[in-house]
Design an enzyme around this catalytic site. Structure first.
Site, short mmCIF file in Angstrom:
data_model
loop_
_atom_site.label_atom_id
_atom_site.label_comp_id
_atom_site.label_asym_id
_atom_site.label_seq_id
_atom_site.Cartn_x
_atom_site.Cartn_y
_atom_site.Cartn_z
N SER A 111 0.85 -1.19 0.00
CA SER A 111 0.00 0.00 0.00
C SER A 111 0.88 1.24 0.00
CB SER A 111 -0.85 -0.03 1.27
OG SER A 111 -1.25 1.27 1.61
N SER A 112 0.29 2.35 -0.41
CA SER A 112 1.07 3.60 -0.47
C SER A 112 1.44 4.09 0.92
CB SER A 112 0.24 4.67 -1.19
OG SER A 112 -1.02 4.82 -0.54
N CYS A 113 0.87 3.48 1.97
CA CYS A 113 1.20 3.96 3.32
C CYS A 113 2.56 3.48 3.78
CB CYS A 113 0.13 3.57 4.33
SG CYS A 113 0.21 1.85 4.76
N TYR A 140 0.82 -1.46 10.07
CA TYR A 140 0.49 -2.06 8.77
C TYR A 140 1.62 -1.80 7.79
CZ TYR A 140 -2.25 -2.65 4.41
OH TYR A 140 -2.72 -3.02 3.19
N LYS A 144 3.97 -4.45 5.61
CA LYS A 144 4.01 -4.43 4.14
C LYS A 144 5.44 -4.21 3.63
CE LYS A 144 -0.18 -5.46 3.20
NZ LYS A 144 -0.45 -6.75 2.51
N HIS A 183 -12.37 2.40 4.89
CA HIS A 183 -11.63 3.55 4.34
C HIS A 183 -12.63 4.66 4.06
CE1 HIS A 183 -8.73 0.27 3.45
NE2 HIS A 183 -7.88 1.20 3.84
#
Ligand code: GFB
Length: 312
Positions: A111-113, A140, A144, A183
């Site tokens: 994910s972009s996070c 998270y 990832k 979300h």
């Protein structure tokens, strides 16, 4: 560019019931391949013995790690142990057992996070690990990032054709509409719909409405994933973004318009904004010849239609 032909291959889509997994299964329907799926009762991906026995019995050629413990900004800050443990266990087990059973191609989804809170925008892949993470979802994010590193380690040490891809914020059919764990986009669809049908005059939006978010429809993501399985074997993770970003305030107005809510917006500043912006630089993927096709206004109408179909 070395390609991998999925025709006739046995492809395990982990997390096939989720929003991403179900979009990938839909996308593979038109391909001549065997799609393998496994329910939670058959395989708990956090249990290495389960994963090992399922893989030795089913012998997938390709593995897509779409299974994850996911959630919005509140869920991530409320359940850090669940987010880091479940996602680390899934990545570790599936990647290691894929290597042991000589899977030909694996793609791990993050994910972009994973990027630093104040990464340069748009965020290039090289920004990874160059600064502190956004505190609300660092648990998270670390899991990832570990998945990316696992793929790289097995590629480096064993020559495994394991790649990883970082999608931006996703939405679409099969989304989670639970207001505590979802979300923002599905939350807004539900909030505006319920306000409209119950004739409420206002809807509460979390935070200040000023953060910017990039969004992609999950059917575009599914296309990008098949494209990368066939065309990408690089060591570095690759961004999958739409390049379309919008403030939460403007997004709220867009969703209200699609849903047909005419009331006002109120902003609850006791809720976190999270990272101010996370627009990804997807030029490496675009240069390979892939671009998204679903514009956010059409995508939201499609998502609202799928929301209504589960209300019926
Ligand atoms: O989508 P979201 O929960 O996750 O929040 P992130 C995005 C922005 O929308 C935040 C605001 O600034 C929220 O404060 N927002 C406004 C709302 N109203 C709402 C609402 O009713 N519900 C929700 N959920 N948000 C996630 C990460 O960050 O991005 C995940 O926590 C994952 O791990 C995901 O990486 C892609 O975009 O802030």
């Amino acid at each position: 560019m070395n390609t991998y032909d999925i025709q006739g291959k046995r492809i395990w889509v982990t997390g096939h019931r989720g929003m991403v997994g179900s979009a990938i299964v839909r996308r593979l329907e038109s391909q001549n391949c065997v799609v393998l799926t496994s329910s939670r009762s058959e395989v708990d991906l956090r249990n290495s013995v389960d994963v090992k026995s399922w893989m030795s019995f089913n012998k997938p050629d390709v593995v897509i790690i779409a299974a994850a413990k996911v959630g919005g900004i509140l869920a991530n800050s409320l359940y850090p142990a669940d987010f880091i443990y479940d996602n680390l266990a899934i990545a570790t087990n599936v990647i290691h057992e894929s290597y042991k059973s000589q899977v030909e191609k694996l793609i791990f989804l993050g994910s972009s996070c994973i990027y630093p809170k104040f990464a340069p925008q748009p965020i290039p892949e090289a920004s990874l690990l160059t600064g502190p993470l956004e505190p609300t979802n660092e648990w998270y994010a670390i899991a990832k990032i570990a998945g990316i590193k696992l793929c790289q380690a097995y590629a480096k040490q064993h020559g495994a054709n394991f790649i990883s891809a970082m999608p931006t914020n996703l939405y679409g059919p099969g989304d989670n509409y639970n207001l505590e764990t979802s979300h923002v986009l599905p939350a807004l669809i539900r909030k505006f719909h319920e306000a409209k049908v119950n004739d409420h005059q206002s809807v509460t939006i979390w935070g200040t409405g000023t953060p910017l978010r990039e969004f992609m429809h999950v059917d575009d993501l599914a296309n990008a994933i098949v494209f990368l399985i066939e065309k990408y074997s690089g060591y570095e993770h690759i961004n999958i973004g739409s390049g379309e970003e919008i403030t939460i305030d403007k997004l709220s107005k867009l969703v209200a318009e699609v849903v047909g809510f005419k009331g006002s917006l109120e902003f609850d500043r006791t809720k976190p904004d999270g990272t101010p912006r996370k627009l990804m630089d997807s030029s490496r993927l675009n240069a390979m010849g892939w671009k998204p096709s679903i514009k956010i206004s059409n995508g939201i109408s499609d998502a609202y239609k799928s929301f209504l179909s589960i209300q019926a």
